[in-house]
Scaffold this active site. Structure first.
Site, mmCIF file in Angstrom:
data_model
loop_
_atom_site.group_PDB
_atom_site.id
_atom_site.type_symbol
_atom_site.label_atom_id
_atom_site.label_comp_id
_atom_site.label_asym_id
_atom_site.label_seq_id
_atom_site.Cartn_x
_atom_site.Cartn_y
_atom_site.Cartn_z
ATOM 1 N N HIS A 196 7.907 -7.558 -3.861
ATOM 2 C CA HIS A 196 6.591 -7.909 -4.422
ATOM 3 C C HIS A 196 6.677 -9.209 -5.227
ATOM 4 O O HIS A 196 7.067 -9.189 -6.393
ATOM 5 C CB HIS A 196 6.089 -6.785 -5.328
ATOM 6 C CG HIS A 196 5.660 -5.570 -4.561
ATOM 7 N ND1 HIS A 196 4.389 -5.405 -4.067
ATOM 8 C CD2 HIS A 196 6.360 -4.485 -4.156
ATOM 9 C CE1 HIS A 196 4.310 -4.270 -3.406
ATOM 10 N NE2 HIS A 196 5.499 -3.684 -3.448
ATOM 11 N N LYS A 199 -10.328 -11.738 -16.345
ATOM 12 C CA LYS A 199 -10.466 -11.971 -17.786
ATOM 13 C C LYS A 199 -9.823 -13.290 -18.243
ATOM 14 O O LYS A 199 -10.411 -14.035 -19.025
ATOM 15 C CB LYS A 199 -9.805 -10.810 -18.529
ATOM 16 C CG LYS A 199 -10.072 -10.799 -19.995
ATOM 17 C CD LYS A 199 -11.247 -9.912 -20.256
ATOM 18 C CE LYS A 199 -11.730 -9.969 -21.677
ATOM 19 N NZ LYS A 199 -12.900 -9.084 -21.817
ATOM 20 N N GLU A 255 4.284 -10.817 -6.447
ATOM 21 C CA GLU A 255 3.173 -10.939 -7.404
ATOM 22 C C GLU A 255 3.485 -10.345 -8.774
ATOM 23 O O GLU A 255 2.770 -10.608 -9.734
ATOM 24 C CB GLU A 255 1.904 -10.291 -6.823
ATOM 25 C CG GLU A 255 1.913 -8.760 -6.742
ATOM 26 C CD GLU A 255 2.621 -8.214 -5.502
ATOM 27 O OE1 GLU A 255 3.406 -8.958 -4.886
ATOM 28 O OE2 GLU A 255 2.414 -7.041 -5.187
ATOM 29 N N GLY A 274 0.846 -1.190 0.000
ATOM 30 C CA GLY A 274 0.000 0.000 0.000
ATOM 31 C C GLY A 274 0.875 1.231 0.000
ATOM 32 O O GLY A 274 2.072 1.151 0.292
ATOM 33 N N CYS A 300 5.362 -6.210 1.483
ATOM 34 C CA CYS A 300 5.758 -4.801 1.500
ATOM 35 C C CYS A 300 5.092 -4.079 2.676
ATOM 36 O O CYS A 300 5.373 -4.389 3.823
ATOM 37 C CB CYS A 300 5.442 -4.153 0.145
ATOM 38 S SG CYS A 300 6.221 -2.543 -0.061
ATOM 39 N N TYR A 301 4.148 -3.162 2.402
ATOM 40 C CA TYR A 301 3.470 -2.482 3.510
ATOM 41 C C TYR A 301 2.827 -3.507 4.448
ATOM 42 O O TYR A 301 2.813 -3.324 5.675
ATOM 43 C CB TYR A 301 2.394 -1.543 2.952
ATOM 44 C CG TYR A 301 1.684 -0.730 4.009
ATOM 45 C CD1 TYR A 301 2.217 0.471 4.461
ATOM 46 C CD2 TYR A 301 0.476 -1.164 4.565
ATOM 47 C CE1 TYR A 301 1.573 1.214 5.439
ATOM 48 C CE2 TYR A 301 -0.170 -0.433 5.542
ATOM 49 C CZ TYR A 301 0.378 0.775 5.970
ATOM 50 O OH TYR A 301 -0.262 1.504 6.938
ATOM 51 N N ASP A 339 -16.969 -11.781 -22.649
ATOM 52 C CA ASP A 339 -17.584 -11.766 -21.319
ATOM 53 C C ASP A 339 -19.079 -12.060 -21.383
ATOM 54 O O ASP A 339 -19.580 -12.955 -20.693
ATOM 55 C CB ASP A 339 -17.362 -10.408 -20.631
ATOM 56 C CG ASP A 339 -15.897 -10.030 -20.550
ATOM 57 O OD1 ASP A 339 -15.056 -10.944 -20.678
ATOM 58 O OD2 ASP A 339 -15.593 -8.845 -20.381
ATOM 59 N N GLY A 384 -21.231 -9.459 -28.023
ATOM 60 C CA GLY A 384 -20.330 -10.068 -28.998
ATOM 61 C C GLY A 384 -18.965 -10.309 -28.404
ATOM 62 O O GLY A 384 -18.158 -11.039 -28.954
#
Ligand code: XMP
Length: 528
Positions: free
Chosen positions: A187, A384, A189, A73, A100-101, A245, A242
């Site tokens: 990090h 997604k 990630e 953060g 981290c934070y 999703d 179309g």
């Protein structure tokens, strides 16, 4: 039929979706990284969800998490108003990883010391991993990690051992194996920490012992059950755009309730070239799901006339959509539910209590409050890339699964200023040229999005012997993993050249082509 949208229904779904999968909860301290953490955990086939940092420990406990991750953060631990971590989280008996934070908040909450040492670290940083760490397992000791911090843990809390160090940060990681508490200053990630996903995997699978059962097939089965439960014997209407999703959402609902579903494809006149025809054909051919095709371009363009503010465009389009569906539904008899292909990233960007609101995506923030439907949003909790996996599992054709994202408000937010038929035609033709050349060069699947923008300016040119005063077209092509961040694509010069000369030669009203070389952040992918 007139009931307010069931926000509580969506929340209930969230809980039910995770009932079978004890989640790893990511406590969001306001980092844009929280989403990425959740995605990485899901890549380990463990369900993960994001919760705001001010949710009390008791509520977190009620979700029965298998593990907890405290995100990074922007704040500094000791500054007034800095978010703190509820110490009760460490008493839940589940492993906790602070990033981290999150690591600093963990250290401060448990009696360690955090300080601004005057030497921060930013970017790729060499770190040395200790050999006795559950988190690092047998990873080679010399690693590169992505750092972004000014403060550091200078004294870990009692019970913790330092497990990694960099040149400037002696406690770059720490762990208390007995209590199952872990912290990393870097990090794991982000892609810039090459072995970061391995570290998260060790946390999730080894420390938390979470079973890796979160798969597309499981998701489909669970959602089909949930949709049946939510919808009962009522009628459902689905907005097909179309894109992948809404197609995946429709197929899930169709699988759950069959003929109770009616799909409506609204052509708002803001689609790309030939898109309407392709959508209608694809649905008739591939899905055998009855489709109502509504040409509403007059109605949308009339509502948009003279509107130049991007957020107002979104609101108008969102509202028109819903009103139109209400009309269609009335014609169909008693329709109670509306399917939307809302994704987890839309939900987070539109409503997270900690992340700044960036744009109100029309399918979430722009919904009118007095809407007549209850929502069915089976993709509300997935990203997604997960939607694409679910689509493939459901048998959607590759071409639809991998179609580049297209925003709900369509070309209206790619035309800066007034949306008129004339300007739509110019943009549509330019966009078609761009996509054709991108496909021809074999680049379509490598790009997150590639499209044309029509700015609200004209410039002077010369064509033949005459002076022109015409529009420029801006080319936008980006690579991205999840649209939260994006980089401008380094398109080959010869492809750019072909696109530019074709657009200028083939499209009357255009005399110049420019290239957008901005990343997100600080720009966004779309121009509005
Ligand atoms: P930005 O421009 O915020 O876009 O970087 C991130 C992703 O979201 C898409 N986008 C939208 N999609 N309704 C949508 O359904 C919207 O109002 C909207 N605005 C942006 C954009 O195309 C990109 O993929």
């Amino acid at each position: 039929m007139s009931e307010a949208p069931r926000a509580s229904g969506a929340a209930a779904l969230a809980h039910e979706a995770s009932a079978e999968h004890r989640p790893v909860l990511v406590i969001d301290f306001g980092a844009q990284y929280a989403q990425l953490i959740a995605r990485r955990v899901r890549e380990c086939r463990v369900y993960s969800e994001i919760v705001p940092h001010d949710v009390p420990a008791a509520e977190v406990a009620a979700r029965n998490p298998v593990g907890i991750i405290l995100s990074g953060g922007p704040a500094s631990i000791y500054e007034p108003g800095a978010p703190s971590v509820d110490p009760g989280l460490f008493e839940l008996g589940v492993p906790v990883l602070g990033i981290c934070y999150g690591m600093q908040a963990m250290a401060a909450a448990l009696g360690g010391d955090v300080a601004n040492t005057g030497v921060g670290e930013f970017g790729k940083t060499p770190v040395r991993l200790g050999s006795d760490s559950l988190l690092f397992g047998d990873l080679p000791s010399e690693q590169t990690a992505w750092m972004s911090h000014r403060d550091s843990v200078v004294r870990p809390p009692a019970g913790f051992a330092g497990t990694a160090a960099s040149d400037t940060t002696p406690v770059a990681a720490m762990e208390d194996r007995v209590r199952g508490l872990f912290g990393v200053q870097f990090h794991p990630e982000v892609a810039h920490t090459p072995r970061g996903t391995d570290i998260l995997r060790h946390f999730v699978l080894d420390a938390c012992q979470a079973p890796p059962t979160w798969t597309a097939l499981q998701f489909i089965e669970e959602q089909v059950d949930l949709i049946r439960e939510q919808v009962g014997d009522d009628q459902v209407i689905c907005a097909l755009s179309g894109g992948v999703d809404s197609a995946v959402a429709a197929l899930l609902v169709h699988r759950a309730v069959g003929d109770q579903l009616t799909c409506v494809f609204v052509d708002h006149g803001l689609l790309r070239k030939d898109e309407a025809a392709q959508v209608v054909e694809a649905f008739d051919d591939h899905f055998k799901v009855p489709l109502r095709h509504v040409d509403a371009s007059e109605r949308f363009l009339a509502a948009l006339a003279g509107v130049t503010d991007p957020e107002q465009k979104r609101r108008i389009i969102g509202e028109q959509f819903i009103r139109l569906f209400e009309d269609e539904a009335r014609g169909l008899g008693d329709v109670r539910f509306l399917v939307q292909g809302t994704l987890y990233s839309d939900v987070i960007e539109s409503g997270s209590r900690t992340a700044a609101k960036i744009k109100s995506h029309h399918n979430v923030g722009g919904l009118p409050e007095d809407m007549d439907f209850e929502l069915v949003e089976p993709l509300r909790l997935i990203f997604k890339d997960e939607v694409r996996r679910v689509g493939t599992e459901l048998g959607l054709p590759e071409g639809m699964v991998w179609r580049q994202p297209f925003p709900g408000p369509g070309l209206a937010i790619r035309i800066i200023g007034d949306v008129t038929r004339e300007r739509l035609d110019v943009l549509r033709d330019a966009d078609a040229v761009l996509l054709e050349e991108i496909r021809r060069a074999g680049l379509y699947d490598k790009l997150w999005q590639s499209f044309a923008i029509l700015p609200a300016i004209r410039s002077v040119g010369v064509q033949g012997d005459s002076r022109t005063y015409a529009y420029p077209i801006v080319l936008r092509a980006v690579t991205s993993e999840d649209a939260m961040t994006a980089d401008w694509a380094r398109l080959p010069y010869d492809v750019l050249e072909r696109i530019s000369s074709r657009i200028i030669n083939e499209i009357p009203g255009v005399n110049r082509v420019a290239l957008d070389i901005s990343s997100k952040p600080p720009a966004t992918i779309e121009w509005e």
